[in-house]
Enzyme design. Sequence first.
Site, PDB file in Angstrom:
ATOM      1  N   GLY A  42      43.272  33.142  36.392  1.00 56.22           N
ATOM      2  CA  GLY A  42      44.681  33.622  36.637  1.00 56.22           C
ATOM      3  C   GLY A  42      45.003  34.828  35.773  1.00 56.22           C
ATOM      4  N   GLU A  95      48.125  35.690  29.192  1.00 57.20           N
ATOM      5  CA  GLU A  95      48.169  34.565  30.192  1.00 57.20           C
ATOM      6  C   GLU A  95      49.050  35.090  31.395  1.00 57.20           C
ATOM      7  OE1 GLU A  95      47.311  31.945  31.210  1.00 57.20           O
ATOM      8  OE2 GLU A  95      47.148  30.392  29.872  1.00 57.20           O
ATOM      9  N   ASP A  96      48.572  34.521  32.615  1.00 57.06           N
ATOM     10  CA  ASP A  96      49.350  34.828  33.737  1.00 57.06           C
ATOM     11  C   ASP A  96      50.785  34.304  33.634  1.00 57.06           C
ATOM     12  OD1 ASP A  96      48.376  32.213  33.966  1.00 57.06           O
ATOM     13  OD2 ASP A  96      47.495  32.472  35.951  1.00 57.06           O
ATOM     14  N   ASP A  99      54.085  27.503  32.352  1.00 60.05           N
ATOM     15  CA  ASP A  99      54.910  26.628  32.910  1.00 60.05           C
ATOM     16  C   ASP A  99      55.403  25.735  32.010  1.00 60.05           C
ATOM     17  OD1 ASP A  99      55.816  25.533  35.201  1.00 60.05           O
ATOM     18  OD2 ASP A  99      54.375  24.260  35.684  1.00 60.05           O
ATOM     19  N   LYS A 127      57.948  30.626  33.076  1.00 61.61           N
ATOM     20  CA  LYS A 127      58.937  29.615  33.780  1.00 61.61           C
ATOM     21  C   LYS A 127      59.519  29.113  32.749  1.00 61.61           C
ATOM     22  CE  LYS A 127      56.508  28.490  38.024  1.00 61.61           C
ATOM     23  NZ  LYS A 127      55.977  27.377  38.682  1.00 61.61           N
ATOM     24  N   PHE A 148      57.246  27.804  43.104  1.00 59.84           N
ATOM     25  CA  PHE A 148      55.713  27.989  43.072  1.00 59.84           C
ATOM     26  C   PHE A 148      55.507  29.351  43.526  1.00 59.84           C
ATOM     27  CE2 PHE A 148      51.538  27.805  44.338  1.00 59.84           C
ATOM     28  CZ  PHE A 148      50.918  27.173  43.383  1.00 59.84           C
ATOM     29  N   ASP A 155      46.992  31.417  42.064  1.00 61.34           N
ATOM     30  CA  ASP A 155      46.708  31.042  43.347  1.00 61.34           C
ATOM     31  C   ASP A 155      47.036  29.777  43.776  1.00 61.34           C
ATOM     32  OD1 ASP A 155      45.385  29.528  41.055  1.00 61.34           O
ATOM     33  OD2 ASP A 155      44.087  28.385  42.518  1.00 61.34           O
ATOM     34  N   ARG A 161      45.205  35.195  45.141  1.00 57.93           N
ATOM     35  CA  ARG A 161      44.786  35.834  43.715  1.00 57.93           C
ATOM     36  C   ARG A 161      45.106  37.391  43.907  1.00 57.93           C
ATOM     37  NH1 ARG A 161      43.569  32.148  39.662  1.00 57.93           N
ATOM     38  NH2 ARG A 161      42.296  30.434  40.189  1.00 57.93           N
TER      39      ARG A 161
HETATM   40  P1  IMP Z   1      51.478  24.813  32.193  1.00 55.91           P
HETATM   41  O1  IMP Z   1      50.181  23.960  31.040  1.00 55.91           O
HETATM   42  O2  IMP Z   1      52.255  23.808  32.726  1.00 55.91           O
HETATM   43  O3  IMP Z   1      51.870  25.762  31.307  1.00 55.91           O
HETATM   44  O4  IMP Z   1      50.356  25.280  33.019  1.00 55.91           O
HETATM   45  C1  IMP Z   1      50.055  26.691  33.258  1.00 55.91           C
HETATM   46  C2  IMP Z   1      49.058  26.895  34.465  1.00 55.91           C
HETATM   47  O5  IMP Z   1      49.499  26.188  35.613  1.00 55.91           O
HETATM   48  C3  IMP Z   1      48.980  28.291  34.659  1.00 55.91           C
HETATM   49  O6  IMP Z   1      47.994  28.755  33.733  1.00 55.91           O
HETATM   50  C4  IMP Z   1      48.599  28.427  36.050  1.00 55.91           C
HETATM   51  O7  IMP Z   1      47.150  28.241  36.240  1.00 55.91           O
HETATM   52  C5  IMP Z   1      49.159  26.960  36.789  1.00 55.91           C
HETATM   53  N1  IMP Z   1      50.458  27.488  37.359  1.00 55.91           N
HETATM   54  C6  IMP Z   1      51.854  27.241  36.751  1.00 55.91           C
HETATM   55  N2  IMP Z   1      52.842  27.483  37.582  1.00 55.91           N
HETATM   56  C7  IMP Z   1      52.072  28.048  38.663  1.00 55.91           C
HETATM   57  C8  IMP Z   1      52.590  28.676  39.850  1.00 55.91           C
HETATM   58  O8  IMP Z   1      53.977  28.919  40.152  1.00 55.91           O
HETATM   59  N3  IMP Z   1      51.588  29.363  40.704  1.00 55.91           N
HETATM   60  C9  IMP Z   1      50.190  29.265  40.470  1.00 55.91           C
HETATM   61  N4  IMP Z   1      49.759  28.569  39.405  1.00 55.91           N
HETATM   62  C10 IMP Z   1      50.756  28.057  38.346  1.00 55.91           C
HETATM   63 MG    MG Z   2      46.478  30.264  33.630  1.00 53.62          MG
END
Ligand code: IMP
Ligand code: MG
Length: 194
Positions: A42, A95-96, A99, A127, A148, A155, A161
């Site tokens: 991502g 990082e993209d 979350d 987020k 989302f 993706d 993507r």
């Molecule tokens: P975390 O561990 O919850 O911070 O998750 C991070 C990963 O979840 C990111 O690197 C993304 O790959 C995926 N992710 C979280 N939110 C989204 C979203 O809204 N769209 C797409 N991928 C997401």
């Molecule tokens: Mg990621």
Amino acid sequence: MQEQVTVLYTADDIRERVGALGAGITREYAGREPVLISVLKGGAMFHADLLRAVDLHASVDFMSISSYGEGSSGVVRIMKDLDRDIGGRHVIVVEDIVDTGLTLTYLLSALRSREPASLEVCALLDKSVRRITPLDIRFRGFDCPDKFVLGYGLDFDEIYRNLPFIVAVEDVDALSDDPRAFVSLLGPAGDPYR
Ligand code: IMP
Ligand code: MG
């Protein structure tokens, strides 16, 4: 179909923010040679654009991780590790999206154990309302609503993507039911959001 998504950040919005982040990194790392780590997949698009906005002798490396099981548990496996040792280096993880922060927390602790001179995060989207583990994001593109999102590297089931802009999906169930139905997003090159 159109009403099921909302454009959050146009290609222009992204270009402008990425330019500002690159300028910030250039300022803060003046006289140093940071390593910008791309977290695949991502983060790859953001990483490539950010790198071109950094006016330093920066180097790059790539890492690929995958979460165990469904959703974010924070337990991740390193699928592809860095090529070079980061000991003593100034590292920026690109990082993209952050979350819950669980993935990044795990990744940072793995990288910290390699004793870099410094370790910071540059995330395009934050987020922040979803955060479970507190995290310091040194460079941040946008504070993203709790929706989302798709595009610019992000993706759903490995598609979307390649959108040059970022949309929020209003109806995630519709997307899950038929991921390829959101074809209206793949507009012509003359699309105003590009
Ligand atoms: P975390 O561990 O919850 O911070 O998750 C991070 C990963 O979840 C990111 O690197 C993304 O790959 C995926 N992710 C979280 N939110 C989204 C979203 O809204 N769209 C797409 N991928 C997401
Ligand atoms: Mg990621």
